[in-house]
Design a protein around this motif. Structure first.
Motif, PDB file in Angstrom:
ATOM      1  N   LEU A  12      96.576  34.832  23.506  1.00 35.22           N
ATOM      2  CA  LEU A  12      95.996  33.649  24.134  1.00 35.22           C
ATOM      3  C   LEU A  12      95.227  32.905  23.044  1.00 35.22           C
ATOM      4  N   THR A  13      95.519  31.626  22.857  1.00 39.39           N
ATOM      5  CA  THR A  13      94.917  30.949  21.716  1.00 39.39           C
ATOM      6  C   THR A  13      94.485  29.533  22.059  1.00 39.39           C
ATOM      7  N   ASP A  14      93.456  29.084  21.356  1.00 41.31           N
ATOM      8  CA  ASP A  14      93.000  27.696  21.427  1.00 41.31           C
ATOM      9  C   ASP A  14      92.714  27.259  22.861  1.00 41.31           C
ATOM     10  N   SER A  15      91.859  28.029  23.528  1.00 41.94           N
ATOM     11  CA  SER A  15      91.511  27.710  24.915  1.00 41.94           C
ATOM     12  C   SER A  15      90.458  26.615  25.007  1.00 41.94           C
ATOM     13  N   HIS A  16      89.636  26.436  23.963  1.00 38.59           N
ATOM     14  CA  HIS A  16      88.657  25.337  23.904  1.00 38.59           C
ATOM     15  C   HIS A  16      87.804  25.263  25.176  1.00 38.59           C
ATOM     16  N   LEU A  17      87.274  26.389  25.588  1.00 41.91           N
ATOM     17  CA  LEU A  17      86.446  26.441  26.783  1.00 41.91           C
ATOM     18  C   LEU A  17      85.037  25.916  26.496  1.00 41.91           C
ATOM     19  N   TYR A  18      84.426  25.377  27.529  1.00 43.03           N
ATOM     20  CA  TYR A  18      83.090  24.794  27.422  1.00 43.03           C
ATOM     21  C   TYR A  18      82.087  25.602  28.256  1.00 43.03           C
ATOM     22  N   LYS A  19      80.813  25.328  27.983  1.00 42.84           N
ATOM     23  CA  LYS A  19      79.761  25.873  28.834  1.00 42.84           C
ATOM     24  C   LYS A  19      79.957  25.420  30.272  1.00 42.84           C
ATOM     25  N   ILE A  63      77.959  30.605  24.941  1.00 42.70           N
ATOM     26  CA  ILE A  63      78.087  31.965  25.469  1.00 42.70           C
ATOM     27  C   ILE A  63      78.886  31.941  26.767  1.00 42.70           C
ATOM     28  N   GLU A  64      78.663  30.917  27.587  1.00 41.56           N
ATOM     29  CA  GLU A  64      79.377  30.819  28.860  1.00 41.56           C
ATOM     30  C   GLU A  64      80.881  30.681  28.640  1.00 41.56           C
ATOM     31  N   GLY A  65      81.272  29.898  27.635  1.00 42.56           N
ATOM     32  CA  GLY A  65      82.691  29.745  27.339  1.00 42.56           C
ATOM     33  C   GLY A  65      83.314  31.041  26.865  1.00 42.56           C
ATOM     34  N   TYR A  66      82.621  31.741  25.960  1.00 41.44           N
ATOM     35  CA  TYR A  66      83.129  33.032  25.496  1.00 41.44           C
ATOM     36  C   TYR A  66      83.237  34.023  26.647  1.00 41.44           C
ATOM     37  N   ASN A  67      82.244  34.020  27.516  1.00 41.67           N
ATOM     38  CA  ASN A  67      82.268  34.964  28.626  1.00 41.67           C
ATOM     39  C   ASN A  67      83.399  34.648  29.598  1.00 41.67           C
ATOM     40  N   ARG A  68      83.700  33.363  29.789  1.00 40.64           N
ATOM     41  CA  ARG A  68      84.796  32.988  30.690  1.00 40.64           C
ATOM     42  C   ARG A  68      86.132  33.521  30.142  1.00 40.64           C
ATOM     43  N   PHE A  69      86.338  33.376  28.844  1.00 36.43           N
ATOM     44  CA  PHE A  69      87.547  33.921  28.224  1.00 36.43           C
ATOM     45  C   PHE A  69      87.570  35.438  28.362  1.00 36.43           C
ATOM     46  N   ARG A  70      86.459  36.058  28.027  1.00 34.24           N
ATOM     47  CA  ARG A  70      86.362  37.512  28.016  1.00 34.24           C
ATOM     48  C   ARG A  70      86.643  38.106  29.396  1.00 34.24           C
ATOM     49  N   GLU A  71      86.017  37.567  30.408  1.00 30.34           N
ATOM     50  CA  GLU A  71      86.189  38.123  31.751  1.00 30.34           C
ATOM     51  C   GLU A  71      87.636  37.989  32.225  1.00 30.34           C
ATOM     52  N   ALA A  72      88.251  36.848  31.939  1.00 32.92           N
ATOM     53  CA  ALA A  72      89.641  36.649  32.358  1.00 32.92           C
ATOM     54  C   ALA A  72      90.581  37.583  31.605  1.00 32.92           C
ATOM     55  N   ALA A  73      90.356  37.739  30.287  1.00 33.06           N
ATOM     56  CA  ALA A  73      91.214  38.607  29.491  1.00 33.06           C
ATOM     57  C   ALA A  73      91.084  40.060  29.927  1.00 33.06           C
ATOM     58  N   LEU A  74      89.854  40.502  30.143  1.00 34.17           N
ATOM     59  CA  LEU A  74      89.642  41.904  30.521  1.00 34.17           C
ATOM     60  C   LEU A  74      90.146  42.199  31.929  1.00 34.17           C
ATOM     61  N   GLY A  85      87.962  30.520  15.386  1.00 33.65           N
ATOM     62  CA  GLY A  85      88.653  29.346  14.879  1.00 33.65           C
ATOM     63  C   GLY A  85      87.640  28.340  14.380  1.00 33.65           C
ATOM     64  N   ASN A  86      88.109  27.160  14.035  1.00 34.84           N
ATOM     65  CA  ASN A  86      87.216  26.159  13.466  1.00 34.84           C
ATOM     66  C   ASN A  86      86.226  25.585  14.474  1.00 34.84           C
ATOM     67  N   HIS A  87      86.457  25.754  15.774  1.00 36.28           N
ATOM     68  CA  HIS A  87      85.498  25.302  16.781  1.00 36.28           C
ATOM     69  C   HIS A  87      84.554  26.415  17.214  1.00 36.28           C
ATOM     70  N   ASP A  88      84.789  27.622  16.731  1.00 39.54           N
ATOM     71  CA  ASP A  88      83.923  28.757  17.060  1.00 39.54           C
ATOM     72  C   ASP A  88      82.839  28.914  15.998  1.00 39.54           C
ATOM     73  N   GLU A  89      81.933  29.848  16.249  1.00 33.06           N
ATOM     74  CA  GLU A  89      80.941  30.234  15.257  1.00 33.06           C
ATOM     75  C   GLU A  89      81.065  31.743  15.063  1.00 33.06           C
ATOM     76  N   ALA A  90      81.577  32.141  13.899  1.00 28.83           N
ATOM     77  CA  ALA A  90      81.899  33.543  13.649  1.00 28.83           C
ATOM     78  C   ALA A  90      80.687  34.453  13.801  1.00 28.83           C
ATOM     79  N   GLU A  91      79.549  34.045  13.242  1.00 29.54           N
ATOM     80  CA  GLU A  91      78.367  34.904  13.331  1.00 29.54           C
ATOM     81  C   GLU A  91      77.900  35.053  14.765  1.00 29.54           C
ATOM     82  N   LEU A  92      77.960  33.984  15.525  1.00 33.46           N
ATOM     83  CA  LEU A  92      77.598  34.062  16.937  1.00 33.46           C
ATOM     84  C   LEU A  92      78.525  35.024  17.673  1.00 33.46           C
ATOM     85  N   MET A  93      79.823  34.936  17.394  1.00 31.95           N
ATOM     86  CA  MET A  93      80.777  35.803  18.086  1.00 31.95           C
ATOM     87  C   MET A  93      80.493  37.280  17.815  1.00 31.95           C
ATOM     88  N   GLN A  94      79.929  37.583  16.653  1.00 30.14           N
ATOM     89  CA  GLN A  94      79.631  38.982  16.320  1.00 30.14           C
ATOM     90  C   GLN A  94      78.387  39.496  17.023  1.00 30.14           C
TER      91      GLN A  94
END
Length: 264
Positions: A12-19, A63-74, A85-94
């Motif tokens: 699943l790629t480039d979902s560009h989810l928002y808060k 965080i809300e966008g990441y969580n939306r992806f995460r919950e759906a994937a899991l 990706g270029n719209h993400d923040e790598a350090e935040l994701m970690q």
């Protein structure tokens, strides 16, 4: 003859989810399009061993966008890893406040290894693999043993055929390929970023790009242009002998997109 059972992967790629789940990108509600793609995966794939999120998980690094992806994937599969990706923040994701980070760098299976690379540069559209990441790649390939290897990153390591997109590619792709070419165990290179389908064989390796779960980019363009192709995902079946089966599947529901948009 013993039947070979594949390791079943969904990308699943480039979902560009928002808060805000009502937010739109180029006229498309990305939360709704992502849900439509996830529903399609659930309908079509009765067994999934791993889900790969290959960057631009969010549009706003929320965080809300990441969580939306995460919950759906899991909900599809308990095993999931993502890369920035270029719209993400790598350090935040970690350091996201989830009980599992999902920021894996190596995923091992009996017959396969997946190597996940960070090609992102904060606040920059194009990508690059810095020296430590290239060293990590070489070490991961050298230590894979008898496993076949799939390498995944966000940015395209080969030209897309669109001038504007290739200004935002992996800038040091020559360095990347210099490492890859030293290791015959690399069977697949997989990426997102270009919001398009690619399936090419180069020097015996499969090069694959996958449609976004939201808006698509028209192929073979000089300047930015949206496409009316539907959102989708890619499935990959990785077999013990090193061969793969893969295809892209797209949703059939109607989703709005502004085809006159000049960018995103």
């Amino acid at each position: 003859m013993e039947q070979q059972h594949p390791w079943r992967i969904v990308q699943l790629t480039d979902s560009h989810l928002y808060k805000d789940p009502s937010s739109r990108l180029m006229g498309m509600n990305t939360a709704a399009s992502f849900k439509a793609v996830v529903d399609l995966v659930r309908k079509e794939r009765d067994q999934i061993d791993y889900i790969l999120g290959t960057g631009d998980i969010t549009q706003d690094a929320s965080i809300e966008g990441y969580n939306r992806f995460r919950e759906a994937a899991l909900a599809l599969c308990p095993n999931m890893a993502w890369i920035p990706g270029n719209h993400d923040e790598a350090e935040l994701m970690q350091r996201l406040p989830f009980e599992t980070s999902h920021y894996s760098k190596i995923i091992d299976h009996e017959h396969w290894r997946i190597v996940l690379l960070d090609s992102s540069i904060l606040k920059t559209v194009y990508g690059r693999l810095d020296a430590p990441e290239l060293q990590f790649l070489g070490d991961a390939l050298a230590s894979a043993g008898d496993r076949h290897v799939l390498v995944t990153l966000h940015h395209n390591p080969i030209p897309s055929g669109s001038v504007w997109l290739d200004n935002h590619c992996l800038k040091n792709s020559e360095d990347f390929h210099a490492v890859i070419e030293r290791h015959a165990n690399v069977k697949v290179i997989l990426w997102g970023h270009i919001h398009q389908f690619v399936d090419k064989e180069i020097d015996g390796r499969r090069y694959l790009a996958t449609p976004s779960t939201c808006v698509q980019f028209a192929p073979q363009q000089v300047d930015f242009k949206a496409d009316d192709a539907s959102p989708g995902y890619r499935w990959l079946d990785l077999y013990p002998d090193g061969h793969i089966e893969t295809a892209v599947s797209r949703v059939t529901v109607q989703l709005d997109v502004d085809l006159q948009s000049a960018g995103y």
